[in-house]
Scaffold this active site. Sequence first.
Site, PDB file in Angstrom:
ATOM      1  N   ASP A   1      -6.107   4.419  18.903  1.00  0.00           N
ATOM      2  CA  ASP A   1      -5.225   3.405  19.475  1.00  0.00           C
ATOM      3  C   ASP A   1      -4.125   4.021  20.322  1.00  0.00           C
ATOM      4  O   ASP A   1      -3.342   4.852  19.854  1.00  0.00           O
ATOM      5  CB  ASP A   1      -4.606   2.560  18.365  1.00  0.00           C
ATOM      6  CG  ASP A   1      -5.655   1.814  17.560  1.00  0.00           C
ATOM      7  OD1 ASP A   1      -6.788   1.654  18.059  1.00  0.00           O
ATOM      8  OD2 ASP A   1      -5.341   1.388  16.433  1.00  0.00           O
TER       9      ASP A   1
ATOM     10  N   ASP B   1      -7.139  10.614  17.950  1.00  0.00           N
ATOM     11  CA  ASP B   1      -6.717   9.302  17.499  1.00  0.00           C
ATOM     12  C   ASP B   1      -7.263   8.276  18.502  1.00  0.00           C
ATOM     13  O   ASP B   1      -7.615   8.639  19.633  1.00  0.00           O
ATOM     14  CB  ASP B   1      -5.181   9.268  17.453  1.00  0.00           C
ATOM     15  CG  ASP B   1      -4.632   7.878  17.237  1.00  0.00           C
ATOM     16  OD1 ASP B   1      -5.034   7.232  16.254  1.00  0.00           O
ATOM     17  OD2 ASP B   1      -3.800   7.440  18.059  1.00  0.00           O
TER      18      ASP B   1
END
Length: 295
Positions: A51, A49
Amino acid sequence: MSPARSDRTRRPVDLRQRSTMAGEASAAEAEVEMALDAPPDPQAAAFFDVDNTVIQGASIFHFARGLHRRKFFTTRDLASAAWKQLLFRVVGSEDPEHVAEARASALAFIKGHTVAEVEALGEEIFDEAMAARVWPGTKALAQLHLDQGQRVWLVTAAPVELASIIARRLGLTGALGTVAEHEDGVYTGRLVGEMLHGPAKAEAVLALATRESLDLSRCTAYSDSINDLPMLSLVGEAVAINPDARLRAHARDAGWRIRDYRTGRKAAWAGVRLGAAAGAVAGAAAVGAALRRKR
């Protein structure tokens, strides 16, 4: 059954279908930079991922702030977009109506602008606003997979164009991100499937694994958010990076590794999570508003 009730009962199925479409589209659009020689471990890979896992804060919000500094749109535009998308990310991530609103706001203003325009802006803003915000610890983990001959992909709700820039600058294999439909290099104002969020990320990883002949039991996934549990649960090893409270608890129960690169985490937890969510969900809506103002 009334038409309105029938529509409500169909929505969850429609969302699952759109998640599948989004995953398959993202896998198809993935930027893959293959080495000249076959990697020594071609069946293993890592999925990160972005963020708060790779980059401090939200990549799309850093992008939107860069556009704001260039006078592409007003603070009011940014605040309005952030609020709408905050409902999607924090309050209504599984609510069909919130998802629909998030999609509509994400695409309202991008129509008619070019992929090249977004990519050029992304290159500039990565250098000025994102490069220094990459977590060194996470970057080291990604490099460890690369050094072991494994491929490394980013998997994010951010536009695939921005995700691919980040992956390329970090020397990773490629990226999976939200796919906005475009024809002849011009955005149509429609998404292909759904935003790459939650279950759609898992669908994207599954589609990529099939295409690249990956053995998911030998793969690793990294995330900060409980929303990525579908992706984390797909692979043989899941790692929580800078996790939110729910993911931290789940990781402890499941025996997953936890890595936290933040300082003063307990004192600043609420502010960090709220600010990150608002930034992440400002998403394509803020970008679209910026492009409309420029136009």
